[in-house]
Design a protein around this motif. Structure first.
Motif, PDB file in Angstrom:
ATOM      1  N   ASP A   1       0.283 -22.618 -32.232  1.00  0.00           N
ATOM      2  CA  ASP A   1       0.620 -22.847 -33.631  1.00  0.00           C
ATOM      3  C   ASP A   1       0.384 -24.299 -34.023  1.00  0.00           C
TER       4      ASP A   1
ATOM      5  N   ARG B   1      -3.346 -24.942 -34.609  1.00  0.00           N
ATOM      6  CA  ARG B   1      -3.782 -24.436 -35.922  1.00  0.00           C
ATOM      7  C   ARG B   1      -3.350 -25.403 -37.026  1.00  0.00           C
TER       8      ARG B   1
ATOM      9  N   TYR C   1      -2.400 -19.103 -39.044  1.00  0.00           N
ATOM     10  CA  TYR C   1      -2.056 -18.997 -37.629  1.00  0.00           C
ATOM     11  C   TYR C   1      -2.835 -17.886 -36.920  1.00  0.00           C
TER      12      TYR C   1
ATOM     13  N   PHE D   1     -11.871 -20.583 -36.610  1.00  0.00           N
ATOM     14  CA  PHE D   1     -11.367 -20.873 -37.945  1.00  0.00           C
ATOM     15  C   PHE D   1     -12.290 -20.244 -38.983  1.00  0.00           C
TER      16      PHE D   1
END
Length: 463
Positions: free
Chosen positions: A120, A123, A136, A191
């Protein structure tokens, strides 16, 4: 009788550890508040030489506090904090890196979840730099039971970040694993909407970095048998209860001042109510129930699992400073000094010297030996900090003389072992004295002068 004595000793140790940690936390918090109050009083006593009204002065202050956006070259240096850490903007004017960020004009200090999982935090770090709403990941969020989307960064701190405009990263403690996971995500193009690559990272510097986990997690309360769950009575259980109540109360001023980073779990009273609080405290819901927090990532088992997915990349430069406050006397590992170890860490330095993996539990990896993990800095084992070793050893070189390492080669972990405890180079620069300047000046100068990337492609060292 023997079992009773052991139980009493265990409870005594728990009480002492809890008291020391609470007092240190209160010291940090009160220091930050006192500093802010002092600054406010100073500002109030300053003459309004420009004839500005209160409204204009507030607007001027707000303008100064706007997001620092960097563009172009040279590459920025990003300092990533460790567990229980904080970035710029938290705890008032207090600096996690003790002001080291002032040594260069292009330094960023992101504020990431202080107890959230490595995944987390990685990210969050990406979107802090590029801008946008933290994602996330759909599968991860569904698996661990939290919202897929988090904080929105209206403006990224380095929006031009890409392969042509890479970044130098410096991570303290667990912060280095955040950087490594982020680089792996960049390599895996994880991403959505961005064409990323591992070459977005120019260099990684690990400062007392948790590269292979730590045996301290078991003293604090993680079960050594699995490395994922907590013991029923331990320091981490008390921490868990405190964090849950803090997040459930959801008091805006306190959370703006310091945040554990679990907002995406939506644990506040407005969302959960009294019954939700009961479920959280009983361990039925939330990050501690699902295991999506940082401690499971820092056990030997958790680190081994994490490292099995991470690579050392051929075009990135890697450096590591491993710390220790122990020495060998008559074949025994003991603390190297009393005055040189922070009170927060002294008991743990001693305990970690004598750690023995339970005989009724399977060793965390083949070839494990307790004595290899004896040297430590009060939070991490020195063997864990030099370079990635588990499940396979990555290329590394012990540095004795810096001048003999030039020109530097990418894809190799250059490491030094220095005499210091885990928090020697953070929060309070006065403890380290001249060593503080020597360390950070060396890191920043290397980033600016000696890290030069070749255009010739090389194959990565994979897991």
């Amino acid at each position: 009788m023997a079992r009773l004595s052991i139980g009493v000793l265990g409870l005594t140790e728990l009480f002492v550890s809890t008291a020391v940690h609470v007092l240190f936390g209160f010291y940090i918090f009160s220091t930050a508040v006192a500093s802010d109050l002092s600054q406010v009083l100073t500002d109030c006593l300053k003459p309004n030489v420009f004839g500005l009204g209160a409204k204009e002065m507030e607007e001027q202050r707000t303008t100064k506090e706007k997001v620092a956006v960097l563009e172009g070259s040279p590459p920025p240096i990003v300092l990533v904090h460790g567990i229980f850490g904080f970035g710029k903007g938290r705890l008032g004017g207090l600096s996690y890196f003790a002001g080291a960020e002032k040594k260069d004009d292009r330094v960023l200090v992101p504020d990431l979840g202080s107890l959230t999982s490595i995944h987390d935090r990685a990210r969050e770090l990406f979107y802090y730099l590029k801008g946008g709403q933290v994602d996330y990941g759909e599968e991860h969020s569904r698996t661990f039971g939290h919202s897929q989307f988090g904080k929105i960064y209206e403006q990224g701190h380095y929006p031009s970040w890409n392969e042509q405009h890479p970044i130098h990263f410096v991570g303290h403690s667990a912060g280095v694993q955040v950087i490594r996971v982020l680089q792996q995500m960049l390599a895996d193009k994880a991403f959505s909407g961005y064409d990323t690559s591992e070459d977005w990272v120019m260099s990684v510097t690990s400062l007392s970095g948790a590269l292979n986990g730590t045996t301290r997690t078991y003293y604090d309360g993680m079960q050594p048998e699995c490395g994922r769950s907590m013991k029923p009575i331990c320091l981490l259980q008390l921490c868990r209860l405190g964090v849950i109540v803090y997040d459930w109360l959801d008091m805006a001023w306190f959370k703006n001042y310091y945040n554990f980073g679990f907002d995406h779990f939506q644990m506040g009273w407005r969302k959960t109510g009294i019954t939700g609080l009961a479920d959280l405290l009983l361990g039925n819901t939330g990050p501690f129930a699902s295991g999506d927090w940082i401690l499971p990532d820092l056990t030997l088992q958790g680190s081994l699992e994490l490292n099995s997915r991470l690579s050392t990349f051929p075009n990135t430069f890697y450096f590591s400073y491993a710390t220790k406050r122990t020495r060998r006397i008559f074949g025994l590992t003991v603390p190297s000094s009393i005055l040189g170890i922070h009170p927060l860490l002294f008991v743990r330095v001693f305990q970690m010297c004598w750690w023995h993996f339970p005989t009724n539990a399977s060793p965390p990896y083949k070839g494990y030996r307790d004595e290899d993990w004896a040297d430590n800095d009060g939070a991490l084992n020195t063997i864990s900090m030099t370079h990635p070793r588990l499940p396979i050893e990555h290329p590394s070189l012990l540095v004795v003389d810096d001048s003999k390492c030039h020109p530097l080669q990418p894809g190799i972990w250059y490491y030094k072992i220095i005499e210091a405890d885990h928090i020697f180079f953070i929060v309070n620069r006065e403890r380290a004295g001249v060593q503080f300047d020597l360390l950070y000046d060396g890191i920043f100068q290397r980033c600016r002068k000696h890290v030069v990337r070749s255009s010739t492609p090389i194959l990565p060292i994979t897991h």
